[in-house]
Design a protein around this motif. Structure first.
Motif, PDB file in Angstrom:
ATOM      1  N   SER A  52       1.037  -1.226  -0.104  1.00 31.39           N
ATOM      2  CA  SER A  52       0.015  -0.057   0.008  1.00 31.39           C
ATOM      3  C   SER A  52       0.939   1.124  -0.261  1.00 31.39           C
ATOM      4  CB  SER A  52      -0.807  -0.029   1.195  1.00 31.39           C
ATOM      5  OG  SER A  52      -1.722   1.155   1.322  1.00 31.39           O
ATOM      6  N   LEU A  56       0.899   4.143  -2.992  1.00 31.17           N
ATOM      7  CA  LEU A  56       0.540   5.362  -2.697  1.00 31.17           C
ATOM      8  C   LEU A  56       1.401   6.370  -2.877  1.00 31.17           C
ATOM      9  CD1 LEU A  56      -1.887   4.608   0.387  1.00 31.17           C
ATOM     10  CD2 LEU A  56      -2.689   5.563  -1.986  1.00 31.17           C
ATOM     11  N   THR A 191      -2.021   8.291   2.390  1.00 32.69           N
ATOM     12  CA  THR A 191      -0.660   7.817   2.270  1.00 32.69           C
ATOM     13  C   THR A 191       0.219   8.035   3.646  1.00 32.69           C
ATOM     14  OG1 THR A 191      -0.699   8.761  -0.059  1.00 32.69           O
ATOM     15  CG2 THR A 191       1.555   8.719   0.898  1.00 32.69           C
ATOM     16  N   ASN A 194      -0.894   5.514   6.094  1.00 30.83           N
ATOM     17  CA  ASN A 194      -0.407   4.102   6.066  1.00 30.83           C
ATOM     18  C   ASN A 194       1.283   4.131   6.421  1.00 30.83           C
ATOM     19  OD1 ASN A 194      -3.030   3.055   5.602  1.00 30.83           O
ATOM     20  ND2 ASN A 194      -2.711   2.520   3.400  1.00 30.83           N
ATOM     21  N   SER A 235      -5.728   1.022   0.105  1.00 34.83           N
ATOM     22  CA  SER A 235      -5.367   2.309  -0.128  1.00 34.83           C
ATOM     23  C   SER A 235      -6.405   3.262  -0.785  1.00 34.83           C
ATOM     24  CB  SER A 235      -4.237   2.047  -1.320  1.00 34.83           C
ATOM     25  OG  SER A 235      -3.254   1.498  -1.146  1.00 34.83           O
TER      26      SER A 235
END
Length: 311
Positions: A52, A56, A191, A194, A235
């Motif tokens: 992810s 991203l 973004t 994560n 995402s």
């Protein structure tokens, strides 16, 4: 007339974003169950987050849309990541080792029951009568999905408790998201969320799974599902949901999570061969009706009611 047309056009985009996010989240329970056959929960989570974050960061930096976090908002992003992915993924992933994918999704569908209360306590954000009615009717549909024709219910208590951890951390996540949704783009939020989440899972992975980590567990089937989990539910779903919260508010956006157990039941039927009897189909229809009812007051929004007020 032009204003109303623009509002309706934006609302369609919001609904498309919400439906897509729920489709991706609905499949995530099935994909997680597949990966848990050979991977430990922490290994699964950190692999999913690595995919992810790479996706991203590459997307946002290539498009030049990744915003820097303001110093005053750093605490909100850290709290956001603490709720999701840290606590949420721990509750959901470990919980899915003990309960079926459909039952796990059913618990996630209870999130809208708690979000209006939390939104009222924290932001004094009111929920309409139709929204509340839709939420409670959807619970009836959820009960049909989790029970058999004899009205019996059998599930792991630890699994249920872990799924409840996921539910309440998702409520906390929604409250924090409501606080920063107007100041940052959806892709920026997910973004950084994560990235911080991945950092928090590294020491956990080193302590729990590193010594017994085996590459042999990563078959093509597992890698495929990890990529799907990393790109779509981890995402794009979060980005779409953040966009919806910014446009129509956390109460209305969260109601769409009622679709998740419906989609998961269908995915699980075709992918995992989980049963889909008449009782579950009835529950699916009730949930769809409840969702339609709860959103009916958005068909013709008032001029000043479409956007959520900034803090």
């Amino acid at each position: 007339m032009g204003y109303i047309h623009r509002i309706k056009k934006n609302l369609i985009l919001v609904y498309i974003a919400l439906v897509l996010s729920m489709i991706f989240w609905g499949f995530s329970f099935v994909g997680t169950k597949i990966c848990l056959v050979t991977l430990n929960p922490i290994t699964l989570i950190i692999s999913r987050l690595i995919i992810s974050v790479v996706f991203l960061f590459a997307l946002t930096t290539s498009l030049g849309i990744l915003q820097a976090i303001k110093k005053k908002d750093l605490k909100w992003f850290l709290l956001l990541a603490f709720f999701e992915p840290l606590l949420y993924f721990l509750g959901e992933t470990f919980g899915l080792k003990l309960v079926s994918s459909t039952l796990g999704a059913v618990f996630i569908a209870t999130i809208p029951l708690f979000i209006p209360l939390a939104a009222w306590l924290i932001y004094r954000e009111k929920a309409s009568v139709l929204t509340l009615a839709g939420i409670f009717i959807s619970v009836v549909g959820v009960l049909f999905i989790i029970m058999d024709k004899n009205l019996s219910f059998d599930a792991s208590i630890p699994g249920i408790l872990l799924m409840l951890v996921a539910v309440f951390t998702a409520v906390g996540y929604s409250m924090v998201l409501r606080h920063i949704a107007h100041d940052y783009s959806p892709l920026t939020i997910v973004t950084w969320q994560n990235i911080f989440g991945l950092i928090s899972f590294i020491p956990i992975f080193l302590f729990t799974d590193f010594q017994q980590f085996q590459v042999s567990g990563f078959s093509f089937k597992v890698i495929y599902n990890l990529v799907v989990l990393g790109v779509f539910p981890s995402s794009l779903s979060y980005a779409f949901f953040a966009f919806a919260v910014r446009e129509i508010g956390v109460n209305r956006a969260s109601v769409f999570s009622n679709i998740i157990p419906v989609l998961t039941a269908v995915f699980a039927y075709f992918v995992l061969d989980e049963s889909l009897p008449v009782f579950k189909i009835t529950g699916i229809l009730i949930v769809i009706f409840a969702l339609t009812l709860s959103q009916s007051d958005n068909i013709f929004p008032k001029k000043n009611s479409f956007h959520v007020k900034s803090r």
